[in-house]
Scaffold this motif. Structure first.
Motif, PDB file in Angstrom:
ATOM      1  N   ALA A  89       0.762  -1.255  -0.108  1.00  0.00           N
ATOM      2  CA  ALA A  89      -0.004   0.054   0.145  1.00  0.00           C
ATOM      3  C   ALA A  89       0.905   1.251   0.179  1.00  0.00           C
ATOM      4  O   ALA A  89       0.615   2.211  -0.719  1.00  0.00           O
ATOM      5  N   HIS A  90       1.963   1.373   0.779  1.00  0.00           N
ATOM      6  CA  HIS A  90       2.804   2.389   0.849  1.00  0.00           C
ATOM      7  C   HIS A  90       3.662   2.606  -0.346  1.00  0.00           C
ATOM      8  O   HIS A  90       3.641   3.695  -1.145  1.00  0.00           O
ATOM      9  N   VAL A  91       4.021   1.373  -1.317  1.00  0.00           N
ATOM     10  CA  VAL A  91       4.589   1.888  -2.536  1.00  0.00           C
ATOM     11  C   VAL A  91       3.505   2.125  -3.491  1.00  0.00           C
ATOM     12  O   VAL A  91       3.830   3.012  -4.365  1.00  0.00           O
ATOM     13  N   ALA A  92       2.273   1.508  -3.365  1.00  0.00           N
ATOM     14  CA  ALA A  92       1.254   1.938  -4.561  1.00  0.00           C
ATOM     15  C   ALA A  92       0.971   3.334  -4.463  1.00  0.00           C
ATOM     16  O   ALA A  92       0.843   4.098  -5.319  1.00  0.00           O
ATOM     17  N   LEU A  93       0.747   3.981  -3.056  1.00  0.00           N
ATOM     18  CA  LEU A  93       0.530   5.155  -2.790  1.00  0.00           C
ATOM     19  C   LEU A  93       1.421   6.235  -3.210  1.00  0.00           C
ATOM     20  O   LEU A  93       1.220   7.327  -3.787  1.00  0.00           O
TER      21      LEU A  93
END
Length: 390
Positions: free
Chosen positions: A60-64
């Motif tokens: 989620a952190h990388v996608a955001l």
């Protein structure tokens, strides 16, 4: 057309400043995307690598981190919704990040682009809501907010708004300069078209009038006086030749660069030749020259054209038998009068010829008046400033 030399992109024609830098439209779109992507995504990957959160949280952190920069691609067409979406993504990244990382740079670019593209309300509402939510929700999930950090982030957001406003003001100023330059260019082109049309009207109208008069004389005397008929035909030949030369000189201005003079420009010394051309067995014209000296070329040219047009009108419309052209200096003015003994104005509407005479005089700061003549016909009175220049 914008000009590109491989280093800079500008349009040197719109404001007269060839070094006025304007980045290409593609650069404005892609530079923020690339910079924010290169800053945020590697930083997010590093954070996940060192903090080692759960798989879902790390993804989620990388996608955001990647979503924000890619969302900037919509900022050109939808700057308002784009800043709202990126603000929400920045809020989610702040609350879900496994540790402290670099700022969400895509939000800074989104604010600048939204304000610069007149989506100020979107930007203010989105950023205020996201920032208040970050403080409130951060406290609820246990994030520690130092007052210095809150002040620093608030200052950074304010700076982004200031940069966007500066860009918008500069764009508005440049647009005004472009519009003003375009209006000046169109006005100059319109003046040049009017100038050429006026010259063509005077040259062709006068020449055709002379040819018509001389042709009538030739036809009338063909049987009774062949010699005079031959002279009339010779006059037609000379008039048509002179008219063709003047038309070529006028049309040559269209092909030349800049405000080239319409050459050759007639002088007052050529008035006798002009008067000889309009004389006929039924019409006599007299020149009364009271000038001790002559004015400048621009005044002489205007006076010559005014006399030419006035005599053309006399020949075509007045049915006169006699006309007098008078030149004299009154103080700082050249006074030109053309009187005829024709049928007079009789309330007739002013045509393009009279309009052209008025325009010529007005360009030099003078005037032209049409009034009844003491000879029974029409009087054309032109007053031209003696020292005027074109």
């Amino acid at each position: 057309m914008p000009v590109t030399d491989g280093r800079r992109h500008w349009d040197p024609s719109w404001d007269g400043r060839p070094d006025h830098f304007r980045p290409p439209p593609g650069a404005v779109l892609w530079i923020p995307v690339v910079i924010s992507f290169l800053v945020q995504v590697p930083a997010a990957v590093s954070t996940v690598f060192w903090q080692r959160p759960g798989v879902a949280e790390g993804l989620a952190h990388v996608a955001l981190a990647a979503f924000g920069p890619l969302a900037l691609l919509a900022s050109r067409r939808y700057p308002g919704p784009t800043v709202a979406v990126i603000a929400a993504a920045a809020l989610a990244d702040l609350l879900l990040a496994p540790g402290d990382g670099p700022p969400y740079l895509a939000l800074a670019f989104a604010i600048v682009l939204a304000v610069a593209r007149r989506a100020l309300v979107w930007a203010v509402v989105s950023v205020v809501v996201a920032w208040v939510a970050a403080i409130v929700l951060g406290a609820m999930v246990g994030l520690e907010w130092h007052p210095f950090r809150i002040a620093l982030v608030t200052l950074g957001l304010a700076v982004c708004f200031g940069i966007g406003a500066r860009v918008r003001v500069r764009r508005d100023r440049d647009a005004e300069l472009r519009d003003a330059t375009l209006r000046r260019r169109r006005s100059a082109e319109e003046r040049e078209r009017v100038r050429i049309a006026r010259e063509l009207h005077d040259v062709i109208g006068h020449a055709l009038s002379q040819i018509n008069v001389q042709a009538s004389v030739g036809l009338h005397l063909m049987d009774r006086d062949p010699e005079q008929a031959r002279i009339a035909l010779g006059s037609i030949k000379e008039t048509s030749k002179t008219a063709l030369e003047e038309v070529r000189s006028v049309l040559g201005v269209i092909r030349s660069e800049g405000d080239a003079p319409l050459a050759p420009q007639a002088e007052l010394a050529e008035l006798p030749r002009l008067l000889d051309g309009v004389r006929s067995p039924g019409f006599e014209v007299q020149l009364v020259d009271r000038l001790a000296e002559t004015p400048g070329r621009a005044v002489q040219f205007a006076a010559y054209r005014i006399v030419q047009e006035a005599l053309t009108n006399v020949v075509r419309h007045a049915h006169a038998t006699h006309a007098v052209v008078a030149l004299e200096r009154l103080d700082d003015e050249l006074l030109v009068t053309v009187d005829d003994d024709g049928r007079g104005p009789r309330g007739a509407e002013e045509g393009t010829g009279i309009l052209g005479m008025r325009e010529r005089a007005a360009l030099l700061g003078g005037s032209v008046e049409i009034s009844p003549s003491a000879r029974g016909g029409t009087r054309v009175t032109a007053r031209l400033p003696w020292g005027a220049t074109a």
